[in-house]
Write an enzyme that holds these catalytic residues in place. Sequence first.
Site, PDB file in Angstrom:
ATOM      1  N   HIS A 136      32.957  -9.816 -21.184  1.00 45.26           N
ATOM      2  CA  HIS A 136      33.418 -10.940 -22.013  1.00 45.26           C
ATOM      3  C   HIS A 136      34.902 -11.146 -21.710  1.00 45.26           C
ATOM      4  O   HIS A 136      35.611 -10.178 -21.376  1.00 45.26           O
ATOM      5  CB  HIS A 136      33.219 -10.541 -23.480  1.00 45.26           C
ATOM      6  CG  HIS A 136      33.479 -11.614 -24.479  1.00 45.26           C
ATOM      7  ND1 HIS A 136      34.742 -11.939 -24.890  1.00 45.26           N
ATOM      8  CD2 HIS A 136      32.636 -12.436 -25.156  1.00 45.26           C
ATOM      9  CE1 HIS A 136      34.671 -12.914 -25.790  1.00 45.26           C
ATOM     10  NE2 HIS A 136      33.405 -13.226 -25.971  1.00 45.26           N
ATOM     11  N   ASP A 213      33.240  -1.695 -24.918  1.00 39.97           N
ATOM     12  CA  ASP A 213      33.139  -2.891 -25.747  1.00 39.97           C
ATOM     13  C   ASP A 213      31.734  -2.871 -26.338  1.00 39.97           C
ATOM     14  O   ASP A 213      30.757  -3.172 -25.650  1.00 39.97           O
ATOM     15  CB  ASP A 213      33.380  -4.126 -24.872  1.00 39.97           C
ATOM     16  CG  ASP A 213      33.041  -5.425 -25.603  1.00 39.97           C
ATOM     17  OD1 ASP A 213      32.531  -5.367 -26.731  1.00 39.97           O
ATOM     18  OD2 ASP A 213      33.270  -6.498 -25.013  1.00 39.97           O
ATOM     19  N   GLN A 216      28.177  -6.056 -28.827  1.00 42.24           N
ATOM     20  CA  GLN A 216      26.754  -6.408 -28.876  1.00 42.24           C
ATOM     21  C   GLN A 216      25.856  -5.190 -29.026  1.00 42.24           C
ATOM     22  O   GLN A 216      24.669  -5.343 -29.298  1.00 42.24           O
ATOM     23  CB  GLN A 216      26.338  -7.175 -27.599  1.00 42.24           C
ATOM     24  CG  GLN A 216      27.065  -8.487 -27.394  1.00 42.24           C
ATOM     25  CD  GLN A 216      26.708  -9.544 -28.435  1.00 42.24           C
ATOM     26  OE1 GLN A 216      25.672  -9.454 -29.111  1.00 42.24           O
ATOM     27  NE2 GLN A 216      27.554 -10.536 -28.591  1.00 42.24           N
ATOM     28  N   LYS A 239      29.216  -9.425 -36.122  1.00 43.73           N
ATOM     29  CA  LYS A 239      27.981  -9.326 -35.326  1.00 43.73           C
ATOM     30  C   LYS A 239      27.059  -8.261 -35.923  1.00 43.73           C
ATOM     31  O   LYS A 239      25.997  -7.955 -35.404  1.00 43.73           O
ATOM     32  CB  LYS A 239      28.316  -8.996 -33.881  1.00 43.73           C
ATOM     33  CG  LYS A 239      29.125 -10.115 -33.209  1.00 43.73           C
ATOM     34  CD  LYS A 239      29.275  -9.883 -31.735  1.00 43.73           C
ATOM     35  CE  LYS A 239      30.405 -10.677 -31.137  1.00 43.73           C
ATOM     36  NZ  LYS A 239      30.112 -12.089 -30.951  1.00 43.73           N
ATOM     37  N   CYS A 377      31.787 -17.121 -22.851  1.00 39.92           N
ATOM     38  CA  CYS A 377      33.045 -16.384 -22.578  1.00 39.92           C
ATOM     39  C   CYS A 377      32.863 -15.348 -21.478  1.00 39.92           C
ATOM     40  O   CYS A 377      33.474 -14.262 -21.517  1.00 39.92           O
ATOM     41  CB  CYS A 377      33.609 -15.726 -23.840  1.00 39.92           C
ATOM     42  SG  CYS A 377      33.973 -16.888 -25.140  1.00 39.92           S
TER      43      CYS A 377
HETATM   44  N1  7TS Z   1      32.711  -8.571 -26.372  1.00 41.17           N
HETATM   45  C1  7TS Z   1      31.446  -9.012 -26.370  1.00 41.17           C
HETATM   46  C2  7TS Z   1      30.410  -8.313 -25.562  1.00 41.17           C
HETATM   47  C3  7TS Z   1      31.101 -10.109 -27.154  1.00 41.17           C
HETATM   48  O1  7TS Z   1      29.840 -10.536 -27.174  1.00 41.17           O
HETATM   49  C4  7TS Z   1      32.102 -10.756 -27.923  1.00 41.17           C
HETATM   50  C5  7TS Z   1      31.802 -12.006 -28.709  1.00 41.17           C
HETATM   51  C6  7TS Z   1      33.397 -10.231 -27.914  1.00 41.17           C
HETATM   52  C7  7TS Z   1      33.658  -9.135 -27.115  1.00 41.17           C
HETATM   53  C8  7TS Z   1      34.489 -10.791 -28.751  1.00 41.17           C
HETATM   54  O2  7TS Z   1      34.222 -10.535 -30.087  1.00 41.17           O
HETATM   55  P1  7TS Z   1      35.148 -11.165 -31.246  1.00 41.17           P
HETATM   56  O3  7TS Z   1      34.426 -10.840 -32.493  1.00 41.17           O
HETATM   57  O4  7TS Z   1      36.470 -10.477 -31.140  1.00 41.17           O
HETATM   58  O5  7TS Z   1      35.242 -12.621 -30.959  1.00 41.17           O
HETATM   59  N2  7TS Z   1      30.734 -12.753 -28.186  1.00 41.17           N
HETATM   60  C9  7TS Z   1      30.379 -14.000 -28.515  1.00 41.17           C
HETATM   61  C10 7TS Z   1      29.261 -14.647 -27.988  1.00 41.17           C
HETATM   62  O6  7TS Z   1      28.481 -14.142 -27.201  1.00 41.17           O
HETATM   63  N3  7TS Z   1      29.178 -15.884 -28.507  1.00 41.17           N
HETATM   64  O7  7TS Z   1      30.199 -16.066 -29.360  1.00 41.17           O
HETATM   65  C11 7TS Z   1      30.947 -14.888 -29.373  1.00 41.17           C
END
Ligand code: 7TS
Length: 419
Positions: A136, A213, A216, A239, A377
Amino acid sequence: MHNKNSTLVESYSKLYDVRKIREDFPILKIMVHGKPLVYLDNAATTQKPQYVIDKTNNYYEKYNANIHRGVHALSQEATEAFESSRIIIKNFINALGKNEIIFTRGTTESINLVASSYGRKNIKEGDEIIISTMEHHSNIVPWQMLCAEKNAKLRIIPINEEGEIIFEEFEKMINEKTKFVSVVYASNSLGNVNPVKKIISLAHSYNIPVMLDAAQAVNHLKIDVQQLDCDFLAFSGHKLYGPTGIGILYGKVNHLEAMPPYQGGGDMISKVTFEETTYNELPHKFEAGTPDIAGAIGLGAAIEYIEKIGLENIAYHENILLEYATKAVSDLQGLRIIGTAKEKIGVLSFHFENVHPHDVGTFLDFEGVAIRTGHHCTQPLMRRFGVPATSRASFGMYNTIEEVDVLVNGLKKILEVFG
Ligand code: 7TS
């Protein structure tokens, strides 16, 4: 794809009542464009159960106060709820101590914290940092910024056609110049689960720390940071059926102790004079300013809720949906699944030969179906697969086989219109 362990199957079928779970999520009752909402965008963010909403509201309604600083009753109650949440999270990922659990705004801030604090202190000119092709942007850009500042090099582990990391390439890439490895545990765009244990073992044999990370992974896989032996791990509350604006950085205590603060301000200090400041002990050293108190309490509540249902049961349920959906879309003409690894979480990304993903998303929206379309992303990953974007359905604990049918019927209609 799913674990057919017999006790798990038994516990799942005895305990898992998806209708009852749906009752806990008020938003699932709404209509979109006159159709019942079919929410299949769980990888972007999950919906919140009433329990989490109530626990969050309860803080504002009954004991709203700042934490760690008041002797009055409300402040003490708020501090206690906030710190209890930290313990719930520590137990959830089996950290050694609660001082290893840092509250942040989310995965993005957790990775930036490590890149800025650990990275600035330890990465020097000519050093190398390894990430993978499927990261990401939040696990690319902070390392890129660090490399630019330090004149270090970012190296990328390639992936195969299924979307799996090519481990032999990682073995070839790692060397005495490598100073840090940061990889995604489960990909948001492909759904595959990476061999993180193997990656960590190899990196540790060179004395290289590894960050995961887990944005997910955390709501699908049981995470035990001691067993994984990762040095850092990041995830977001939203999430995990919890609030937005709150997340976690786990770090091994020896790293966190040695790292300089990320931000300066209130709560992260022990003593301040105009000449010099000494810092607070962990975890407060990394928690400058008033945090998202309600968010932290809500995240603790989300974990309590998940644990009542059982993460293994949720994962098993999502795998059934994934298998069913994968099979159903495989017959659709011109549809290519992006991400066909053996081990996956509940993410199904696909690309229609002649239909742009945005048209797929817009059409499905009118059927009440929420999926995500775009690059998720992960632009370098899209480039690797030669597509500008994908359509992505991602499953959560409350989705049903009937909802997958609504999705697939929608896709069939799209083929009739555009095909
Ligand atoms: N890493 C992964 C694997 C992610 O899926 C996401 C967000 C992030 C980092 C960033 O997370 P945040 O909570 O700091 O924004 N992924 C997604 C997505 O797949 N669609 O919208 C956000």
